[in-house]
Design a protein around this motif. Structure first.
Motif, PDB file in Angstrom:
ATOM      1  N   VAL A 215      -7.178  -7.479   2.870  1.00  0.00           N
ATOM      2  CA  VAL A 215      -8.374  -6.642   2.899  1.00  0.00           C
ATOM      3  C   VAL A 215      -8.422  -5.768   1.645  1.00  0.00           C
ATOM      4  N   ALA A 216      -9.568  -5.179   1.397  1.00  0.00           N
ATOM      5  CA  ALA A 216      -9.742  -4.264   0.260  1.00  0.00           C
ATOM      6  C   ALA A 216     -10.283  -2.948   0.791  1.00  0.00           C
TER       7      ALA A 216
ATOM      8  N   PRO B  11     -10.595  -1.069  -6.122  1.00  0.00           N
ATOM      9  CA  PRO B  11     -10.184  -1.118  -4.713  1.00  0.00           C
ATOM     10  C   PRO B  11      -8.673  -1.218  -4.569  1.00  0.00           C
ATOM     11  N   VAL B  12      -8.186  -0.776  -3.433  1.00  0.00           N
ATOM     12  CA  VAL B  12      -6.775  -0.907  -3.076  1.00  0.00           C
ATOM     13  C   VAL B  12      -6.663  -2.158  -2.215  1.00  0.00           C
ATOM     14  N   LEU B  13      -5.776  -3.063  -2.602  1.00  0.00           N
ATOM     15  CA  LEU B  13      -5.580  -4.285  -1.833  1.00  0.00           C
ATOM     16  C   LEU B  13      -4.517  -4.041  -0.764  1.00  0.00           C
ATOM     17  N   CYS B  14      -4.748  -4.611   0.413  1.00  0.00           N
ATOM     18  CA  CYS B  14      -3.915  -4.332   1.577  1.00  0.00           C
ATOM     19  C   CYS B  14      -3.802  -5.578   2.444  1.00  0.00           C
TER      20      CYS B  14
ATOM     21  N   ARG C  74      -3.409  -1.662  11.820  1.00  0.00           N
ATOM     22  CA  ARG C  74      -2.491  -1.108  10.825  1.00  0.00           C
ATOM     23  C   ARG C  74      -2.735  -1.836   9.517  1.00  0.00           C
ATOM     24  N   CYS C  75      -3.025  -1.097   8.480  1.00  0.00           N
ATOM     25  CA  CYS C  75      -3.316  -1.634   7.159  1.00  0.00           C
ATOM     26  C   CYS C  75      -2.226  -1.147   6.213  1.00  0.00           C
ATOM     27  N   VAL C  76      -1.474  -2.074   5.631  1.00  0.00           N
ATOM     28  CA  VAL C  76      -0.402  -1.727   4.695  1.00  0.00           C
ATOM     29  C   VAL C  76      -0.893  -2.045   3.283  1.00  0.00           C
ATOM     30  N   HIS C  77      -0.974  -1.001   2.469  1.00  0.00           N
ATOM     31  CA  HIS C  77      -1.427  -1.164   1.086  1.00  0.00           C
ATOM     32  C   HIS C  77      -0.341  -1.835   0.263  1.00  0.00           C
ATOM     33  N   ASP C  78      -0.743  -2.504  -0.793  1.00  0.00           N
ATOM     34  CA  ASP C  78       0.229  -3.174  -1.656  1.00  0.00           C
ATOM     35  C   ASP C  78       1.202  -2.186  -2.296  1.00  0.00           C
ATOM     36  N   ASP C  79       0.807  -0.903  -2.407  1.00  0.00           N
ATOM     37  CA  ASP C  79       1.714   0.099  -2.977  1.00  0.00           C
ATOM     38  C   ASP C  79       2.663   0.691  -1.936  1.00  0.00           C
TER      39      ASP C  79
ATOM     40  N   TRP D  81     -10.008   1.919  12.340  1.00  0.00           N
ATOM     41  CA  TRP D  81     -10.749   1.536  13.531  1.00  0.00           C
ATOM     42  C   TRP D  81     -11.399   0.189  13.259  1.00  0.00           C
ATOM     43  N   GLU D  82     -11.831  -0.497  14.268  1.00  0.00           N
ATOM     44  CA  GLU D  82     -12.339  -1.857  14.147  1.00  0.00           C
ATOM     45  C   GLU D  82     -13.464  -1.963  13.118  1.00  0.00           C
ATOM     46  N   GLY D  83     -14.382  -1.019  13.114  1.00  0.00           N
ATOM     47  CA  GLY D  83     -15.480  -1.053  12.144  1.00  0.00           C
ATOM     48  C   GLY D  83     -14.985  -0.919  10.713  1.00  0.00           C
ATOM     49  N   GLU D  84     -13.987  -0.059  10.502  1.00  0.00           N
ATOM     50  CA  GLU D  84     -13.402   0.108   9.168  1.00  0.00           C
ATOM     51  C   GLU D  84     -12.672  -1.165   8.741  1.00  0.00           C
ATOM     52  N   ALA D  85     -11.975  -1.782   9.683  1.00  0.00           N
ATOM     53  CA  ALA D  85     -11.252  -3.018   9.384  1.00  0.00           C
ATOM     54  C   ALA D  85     -12.238  -4.139   9.054  1.00  0.00           C
ATOM     55  N   ARG D  86     -13.313  -4.220   9.800  1.00  0.00           N
ATOM     56  CA  ARG D  86     -14.342  -5.235   9.552  1.00  0.00           C
ATOM     57  C   ARG D  86     -14.900  -5.065   8.132  1.00  0.00           C
ATOM     58  N   GLU D  87     -15.167  -3.818   7.754  1.00  0.00           N
ATOM     59  CA  GLU D  87     -15.677  -3.529   6.414  1.00  0.00           C
ATOM     60  C   GLU D  87     -14.653  -3.915   5.340  1.00  0.00           C
ATOM     61  N   ALA D  88     -13.373  -3.623   5.577  1.00  0.00           N
ATOM     62  CA  ALA D  88     -12.325  -3.950   4.614  1.00  0.00           C
ATOM     63  C   ALA D  88     -12.171  -5.465   4.457  1.00  0.00           C
ATOM     64  N   VAL D  89     -12.299  -6.216   5.554  1.00  0.00           N
ATOM     65  CA  VAL D  89     -12.243  -7.680   5.497  1.00  0.00           C
ATOM     66  C   VAL D  89     -13.413  -8.190   4.654  1.00  0.00           C
ATOM     67  N   ALA D  90     -14.615  -7.667   4.910  1.00  0.00           N
ATOM     68  CA  ALA D  90     -15.808  -8.088   4.163  1.00  0.00           C
ATOM     69  C   ALA D  90     -15.687  -7.717   2.688  1.00  0.00           C
ATOM     70  N   ASP D  91     -15.137  -6.531   2.391  1.00  0.00           N
ATOM     71  CA  ASP D  91     -14.978  -6.109   0.998  1.00  0.00           C
ATOM     72  C   ASP D  91     -14.026  -7.035   0.243  1.00  0.00           C
ATOM     73  N   TYR D  92     -12.982  -7.483   0.903  1.00  0.00           N
ATOM     74  CA  TYR D  92     -12.037  -8.390   0.249  1.00  0.00           C
ATOM     75  C   TYR D  92     -12.705  -9.737  -0.019  1.00  0.00           C
ATOM     76  N   LYS D  93     -13.450 -10.228   0.950  1.00  0.00           N
ATOM     77  CA  LYS D  93     -14.165 -11.502   0.758  1.00  0.00           C
ATOM     78  C   LYS D  93     -15.163 -11.393  -0.383  1.00  0.00           C
ATOM     79  N   ALA D  94     -15.835 -10.236  -0.500  1.00  0.00           N
ATOM     80  CA  ALA D  94     -16.779 -10.020  -1.602  1.00  0.00           C
ATOM     81  C   ALA D  94     -16.051 -10.008  -2.945  1.00  0.00           C
ATOM     82  N   LEU D  95     -14.857  -9.402  -2.994  1.00  0.00           N
ATOM     83  CA  LEU D  95     -14.065  -9.413  -4.227  1.00  0.00           C
ATOM     84  C   LEU D  95     -13.684 -10.840  -4.633  1.00  0.00           C
TER      85      LEU D  95
END
Length: 161
Positions: A95-96, A105-108, A125-130, A137-151
């Motif tokens: 995710v991003a 973006p921070v990759l996770c 639980r989202c673990v950043h690469d750093d 929350w589910e909505g935030e995770a959904r957004e992070a999944v979509a942001d990574y796909k967009a990247l």
């Protein structure tokens, strides 16, 4: 961020006896600001105390803020134990995350999740690469999944040009 369950220890803020009070507990520190109220002499002051019994059988009285800190620590421990490393399609998903203070973006990776409970949605639980961690929350995770796909899509378009 939460450490792995095996490494979780009670907070240590100063008092070697009760471990949860920076000022020591009322029973062992006569310099505690509220020791007088607990029967140490002098003026009486109204103080809310909560009697707790530790797993080893020790009993102590905690002030409200100490009891609240202990309850929050316990709740986080229970949440950590309840998190699952399987059973959801996003576990293992890259995710991003975007933060205002960062231009990129921070990759996770999503490593665990907690199924919905009553009115509360699922937690991921989202673990950043750093190495940093955060719970989404589910909505935030959904957004992070979509942001990574967009990247990924932007990267593909950039290579195709």
């Amino acid at each position: 961020s939460f450490p792995p369950v095996e490494e979780v220890a009670p907070p240590s803020l100063g008092c070697s006896r009760c471990r949860l009070s920076a000022n020591g507990c009322l029973q062992c520190n006569p310099n505690h600001p509220r020791y007088v109220a607990a029967g140490g002499g002098g003026q009486e002051e109204e103080v809310a105390l909560f009697r707790v019994q530790h797993d080893d059988g020790d009993v102590e009285d905690l002030e409200e803020d100490e009891a609240r800190a202990a309850a929050e620590w316990h709740a986080s421990l229970l949440q950590e134990k309840a998190m699952r490393a399987d059973g959801h399609r996003w576990v293992g998903q890259r995710v991003a995350r975007y933060f205002e203070q960062r231009a990129v973006p921070v990759l996770c990776s999503i490593t665990k999740w907690l199924p919905p409970d009553g009115d509360e949605g699922a937690l991921f639980r989202c673990v950043h690469d750093d190495g940093d961690e955060e719970d989404l929350w589910e909505g935030e995770a959904r957004e992070a999944v979509a942001d990574y796909k967009a990247l990924l899509q932007l990267g593909r378009q950039g290579r195709a040009s």
